[in-house]
Scaffold this active site. Structure first.
Site, short mmCIF file in Angstrom:
data_model
loop_
_atom_site.label_atom_id
_atom_site.label_comp_id
_atom_site.label_asym_id
_atom_site.label_seq_id
_atom_site.Cartn_x
_atom_site.Cartn_y
_atom_site.Cartn_z
N ALA A 160 32.15 66.03 25.67
CA ALA A 160 31.80 64.93 26.57
C ALA A 160 30.79 64.01 25.86
O ALA A 160 30.25 64.37 24.81
CB ALA A 160 31.19 65.47 27.86
N LYS A 161 30.55 62.86 26.40
CA LYS A 161 29.52 61.96 25.87
C LYS A 161 29.18 60.94 26.94
O LYS A 161 30.03 60.59 27.76
CB LYS A 161 30.05 61.22 24.63
CG LYS A 161 28.96 60.72 23.74
CD LYS A 161 28.42 61.85 22.88
CE LYS A 161 27.36 61.40 21.91
NZ LYS A 161 27.02 62.48 20.97
#
Ligand code: NAD
Length: 430
Positions: free
Chosen positions: A119-120
């Site tokens: 994720a980011k």
């Protein structure tokens, strides 16, 4: 003439120009798919993030009016576990860049075999223009908007560009306030007092040094092995200090934004550290001789550790690089063009996804300690980290030999393959 199979693009078009971060991430996925002979259906599934959320982040400014910023959280994959990835504040952040970084987190977590997806997050903002209270309101509002989607078993945030343990503390507190009890493991990289890991600060450098030692062992050279570190910040300095007492290695070069120092007989690591602690830069350290930071990249050494920004080694300097081994401490320090040039010159590169994975491994341990409410000793973190990275390093070497590819391709293939195999084993819902 052999038949050429034309494939349709694996992902929907975006406005990002060719050569952008997302285009490059897709090319990497295509490369792994080609080498691992992956089915097209699964590649097209992996080319679209599981969830990309665009978030309005309005805050009351100190002056009174409301300012609204745009942010994103991309959860690329949760096939192997909750999403894991940093949150950055940057004026040029974009959805495409956030997607690319989330996808790379998926492969990195899978490569080092931690049970996380990728994720980011990002907010497009110039953080230097915010006061401290504005920064806090921005961070808390962003976290508040994401509350249903994040958490210890959903998606775990961490520091990235222009965010640090302070922001993680605010996110933890926001999450905790809503849930009514302290939930430290919704973030990693938080202050030690609220459950952060004292070993996290040096973890990435420890991982880089572990990969450096392992790579040098494979190509025995006359001791001392001469090391140059381009980017003497948190990671670069940790690497130098970890190697300092080992007669097998000699630090011959170091640089930061202030400039570089070079000394074929060795730089004094204590002097460099003391100069920086006193507020100076590498260029001010009375050890070795002055050099420009550009020239340090091509200086005479055996091992080069680029530990500053992306793109430090590019088409313009790759032919002049003298090191025979490059350990990518920074993310993306070697451009695609430079990668091809160095490959032709048989310079071995330990890729970023492997070399700087010590950080995410330590974050995983921090999360484990949080969910178990059972802190480990710093020594336990370091020992496990080294063992886990050594195993990964060996697996990458074996894969590279098996496929006859670079360590970069091999590392990527292991990561992508693990995600694909996990998906195939679990099957598709519904
Ligand atoms: P940092 O800001 O502490 O250090 C970066 C250093 O690079 C600074 O000393 C800066 O002066 C220097 N620098 C900047 N431009 C330079 C140039 N052109 N030439 C030489 N030096 C230059 O950052 P850090 O935490 O040490 O991270 C370094 C790199 O490693 C970054 O690319 C980061 O994304 C990557 N990384 C860090 C971590 C981590 O845990 N800190 C984890 C994974 C990847």
């Amino acid at each position: 003439m052999p038949e050429v199979t034309e494939h349709p693009p694996i992902a929907p078009p975006t406005a990002e120009p060719a050569g952008g971060a997302w285009q490059n991430a897709l090319l990497q996925l295509e490369r792994a798919a080609e080498l691992e002979l992956l089915d097209r259906d699964i590649v097209t599934m992996l080319a679209i993030p599981r969830r990309s959320v665009e978030i309005a982040v309005p805050i009351r400014t100190d002056a009174g009016p409301v300012a609204t910023y745009v942010g994103w959280r991309v959860q690329h994959s949760s096939t192997r576990g909750p999403g894991k990835g940093g949150l950055r504040f940057h004026p040029e952040a974009s959805l495409d860049e956030t997607k690319a970084l989330a996808m790379l987190m998926t492969w990195k977590c899978a490569l080092v075999n931690v049970p996380f997806g990728g994720a980011k997050g990002a907010i497009r903002v110039d953080p230097t223009a915010l006061s401290l209270p504005e920064r806090e309101r921005l961070t808390r509002r962003y976290a508040g908007e994401l509350l249903p989607l994040i958490g210890p078993s959903r998606d775990i945030l961490a520091p990235d560009l222009n965010t640090g343990e302070r922001e993680m503390g605010w996110i933890m507190d926001t999450y905790t306030a809503v849930h009514g009890h302290a939930v430290g493991s919704c973030v990693t990289g938080k202050p030690v007092i609220v459950g952060g890991s004292s070993a996290r600060h040096s973890a990435t450098g420890l991982g880089v040094a572990t990969c450096l030692r392992a790579a040098v062992k494979r190509r025995p050279a006359e001791a001392p092995v001469r090391v140059a570190i381009a980017g003497y910040g948190n990671v670069g300095r940790t690497v130098a200090e970890l190697l300092a007492d080992d007669p097998e290695f000699r630090l011959v070069g170091a640089s930061d934004v202030s400039g570089a120092r070079f000394g074929p007989d060795g730089l004094d690591v204590g002097t460099l550290g003391a100069t920086i602690d006193a507020g100076g830069g590498v260029a001010d350290a009375p050890t070795g001789a002055a050099l420009s930071l550009e020239d340090l990249v091509t200086a005479d050494c055996d091992v080069l550790v680029p530990a500053a920004l992306g793109g430090q080694i590019h088409a313009g300097n790759a032919e002049q690089v003298q090191a025979r081994l490059i350990i990518e401490a920074a993310n993306g320090p070697v451009t695609r063009e430079a990668d091809a040039i160095l490959g032709r010159r048989a310079v071995e590169i330990v890729p970023d996804i492997l070399a700087n994975a010590g950080g995410v491994i330590a974050s995983y341990y921090e999360w484990v300690q949080g969910v178990q409410a059972m802190p480990w000793l710093g020594r336990e973190v370091s020992e496990r980290l080294v063992e886990q990275l050594e195993q990964t390093f060996d697996a990458v070497i074996e894969k590279a030999a098996q496929l006859d590819v670079t360590l970069r391709d091999a590392a990527l293939c292991i990561g992508v393959r693990r995600v694909v195999d996990t998906h195939r084993t679990r099957g598709l819902y519904p």
